[in-house]
Design a protein around this motif. Structure first.
Motif, PDB file in Angstrom:
ATOM      1  N   MET A   1      33.303  24.411  45.980  1.00  0.00           N
ATOM      2  CA  MET A   1      32.578  25.645  46.215  1.00  0.00           C
ATOM      3  C   MET A   1      31.178  25.508  45.629  1.00  0.00           C
ATOM      4  N   GLU A   2      30.190  25.976  46.336  1.00  0.00           N
ATOM      5  CA  GLU A   2      28.815  25.890  45.863  1.00  0.00           C
ATOM      6  C   GLU A   2      28.520  26.976  44.835  1.00  0.00           C
ATOM      7  N   MET A   3      27.440  26.791  44.090  1.00  0.00           N
ATOM      8  CA  MET A   3      27.063  27.737  43.045  1.00  0.00           C
ATOM      9  C   MET A   3      26.937  29.155  43.585  1.00  0.00           C
ATOM     10  N   GLN A   4      26.281  29.327  44.738  1.00  0.00           N
ATOM     11  CA  GLN A   4      26.095  30.667  45.285  1.00  0.00           C
ATOM     12  C   GLN A   4      27.436  31.324  45.604  1.00  0.00           C
ATOM     13  N   GLU A   5      28.388  30.542  46.098  1.00  0.00           N
ATOM     14  CA  GLU A   5      29.716  31.090  46.393  1.00  0.00           C
ATOM     15  C   GLU A   5      30.453  31.450  45.107  1.00  0.00           C
ATOM     16  N   ASN A   6      30.312  30.598  44.092  1.00  0.00           N
ATOM     17  CA  ASN A   6      30.914  30.906  42.787  1.00  0.00           C
ATOM     18  C   ASN A   6      30.354  32.206  42.234  1.00  0.00           C
ATOM     19  N   MET A   7      29.040  32.328  42.279  1.00  0.00           N
ATOM     20  CA  MET A   7      28.394  33.552  41.783  1.00  0.00           C
ATOM     21  C   MET A   7      28.876  34.763  42.558  1.00  0.00           C
ATOM     22  N   ALA A   8      28.919  34.648  43.875  1.00  0.00           N
ATOM     23  CA  ALA A   8      29.326  35.770  44.717  1.00  0.00           C
ATOM     24  C   ALA A   8      30.731  36.226  44.336  1.00  0.00           C
ATOM     25  N   GLU A   9      31.633  35.284  44.187  1.00  0.00           N
ATOM     26  CA  GLU A   9      33.028  35.622  43.858  1.00  0.00           C
ATOM     27  C   GLU A   9      33.128  36.278  42.484  1.00  0.00           C
ATOM     28  N   LEU A  10      32.466  35.710  41.489  1.00  0.00           N
ATOM     29  CA  LEU A  10      32.531  36.264  40.140  1.00  0.00           C
ATOM     30  C   LEU A  10      31.901  37.644  40.058  1.00  0.00           C
ATOM     31  N   ILE A  11      30.770  37.832  40.709  1.00  0.00           N
ATOM     32  CA  ILE A  11      30.108  39.135  40.698  1.00  0.00           C
ATOM     33  C   ILE A  11      30.961  40.163  41.436  1.00  0.00           C
ATOM     34  N   ARG A  12      31.503  39.767  42.574  1.00  0.00           N
ATOM     35  CA  ARG A  12      32.354  40.678  43.360  1.00  0.00           C
ATOM     36  C   ARG A  12      33.560  41.130  42.543  1.00  0.00           C
ATOM     37  N   LEU A  13      34.203  40.188  41.874  1.00  0.00           N
ATOM     38  CA  LEU A  13      35.372  40.525  41.062  1.00  0.00           C
ATOM     39  C   LEU A  13      35.021  41.468  39.918  1.00  0.00           C
ATOM     40  N   ALA A  14      33.907  41.207  39.275  1.00  0.00           N
ATOM     41  CA  ALA A  14      33.485  42.077  38.169  1.00  0.00           C
ATOM     42  C   ALA A  14      33.172  43.477  38.679  1.00  0.00           C
ATOM     43  N   MET A  15      32.527  43.578  39.820  1.00  0.00           N
ATOM     44  CA  MET A  15      32.178  44.878  40.401  1.00  0.00           C
ATOM     45  C   MET A  15      33.447  45.644  40.789  1.00  0.00           C
ATOM     46  N   GLU A  16      34.412  44.936  41.398  1.00  0.00           N
ATOM     47  CA  GLU A  16      35.678  45.567  41.782  1.00  0.00           C
ATOM     48  C   GLU A  16      36.446  46.044  40.559  1.00  0.00           C
ATOM     49  N   LYS A  17      36.473  45.217  39.518  1.00  0.00           N
ATOM     50  CA  LYS A  17      37.208  45.560  38.306  1.00  0.00           C
ATOM     51  C   LYS A  17      36.652  46.817  37.665  1.00  0.00           C
ATOM     52  N   LYS A  18      35.351  46.986  37.722  1.00  0.00           N
ATOM     53  CA  LYS A  18      34.717  48.149  37.113  1.00  0.00           C
ATOM     54  C   LYS A  18      34.662  49.348  38.059  1.00  0.00           C
ATOM     55  N   HIS A  19      35.116  49.134  39.297  1.00  0.00           N
ATOM     56  CA  HIS A  19      35.108  50.202  40.308  1.00  0.00           C
ATOM     57  C   HIS A  19      33.717  50.846  40.424  1.00  0.00           C
ATOM     58  N   MET A  20      32.713  49.986  40.549  1.00  0.00           N
ATOM     59  CA  MET A  20      31.329  50.463  40.626  1.00  0.00           C
ATOM     60  C   MET A  20      30.778  50.246  42.026  1.00  0.00           C
ATOM     61  N   SER A  21      29.872  51.119  42.392  1.00  0.00           N
ATOM     62  CA  SER A  21      29.165  50.959  43.660  1.00  0.00           C
ATOM     63  C   SER A  21      28.109  49.868  43.490  1.00  0.00           C
ATOM     64  N   LEU A  22      27.547  49.460  44.607  1.00  0.00           N
ATOM     65  CA  LEU A  22      26.493  48.457  44.584  1.00  0.00           C
ATOM     66  C   LEU A  22      25.320  48.940  43.723  1.00  0.00           C
ATOM     67  N   GLN A  23      24.929  50.183  43.910  1.00  0.00           N
ATOM     68  CA  GLN A  23      23.811  50.762  43.166  1.00  0.00           C
ATOM     69  C   GLN A  23      24.120  50.806  41.665  1.00  0.00           C
ATOM     70  N   GLU A  24      25.310  51.264  41.308  1.00  0.00           N
ATOM     71  CA  GLU A  24      25.693  51.352  39.896  1.00  0.00           C
ATOM     72  C   GLU A  24      25.724  49.974  39.244  1.00  0.00           C
ATOM     73  N   PHE A  25      26.300  49.021  39.961  1.00  0.00           N
ATOM     74  CA  PHE A  25      26.443  47.687  39.381  1.00  0.00           C
ATOM     75  C   PHE A  25      25.089  46.988  39.259  1.00  0.00           C
ATOM     76  N   SER A  26      24.214  47.207  40.218  1.00  0.00           N
ATOM     77  CA  SER A  26      22.886  46.592  40.114  1.00  0.00           C
ATOM     78  C   SER A  26      22.144  47.140  38.895  1.00  0.00           C
ATOM     79  N   LYS A  27      22.326  48.427  38.601  1.00  0.00           N
ATOM     80  CA  LYS A  27      21.699  49.002  37.396  1.00  0.00           C
ATOM     81  C   LYS A  27      22.304  48.391  36.139  1.00  0.00           C
TER      82      LYS A  27
END
Length: 113
Positions: A1-27
């Protein structure tokens, strides 16, 4: 898996775990919503400074982003385990005791092999 895919997966999982919207998580990550969207799509070319910043915000070793290897090699399994532990904590004391007894029996079975 490439770095960008690794980042995408880790960020997605963290966002899902925190139940945050895109806007909330970006903040929370202190990055723009547009940049977060790009990272979630596996796009973008983050600088080392950005990788270090995101790793710090997500409480991860930056090497996990770069290599995909580390303690979070299978992050969905880790999240499932954490959800299970939380579910056990919500049981009544009697059910927790029964769960502990069954778990110890299971450990004994494994150690017999």
């Amino acid at each position: 898996m490439e770095m960008q895919e690794n980042m995408a997966e880790l960020i997605r999982l963290a966002m899902e775990k925190k139940h945050m919207s895109l806007q909330e998580f970006s903040k929370e990550l202190e990055i723009s919503r547009t940049m977060l969207q790009a990272y979630l799509r596996g796009k973008g070319n983050p600088s080392l400074k950005t990788i270090l910043h995101l790793a710090e915000k997500l409480d991860l070793d930056p090497a996990v982003f770069l290599t995909g290897m580390g303690d979070l090699e299978h992050p969905r399994i880790v999240l499932l385990l954490l959800d299970t532990v939380q579910g056990i904590a919500e049981l009544s004391d009697a059910r927790k005791q029964r769960f502990a007894e069954l778990f110890l029996d299971m450990v004994k079975l494994w150690s017999e092999e």
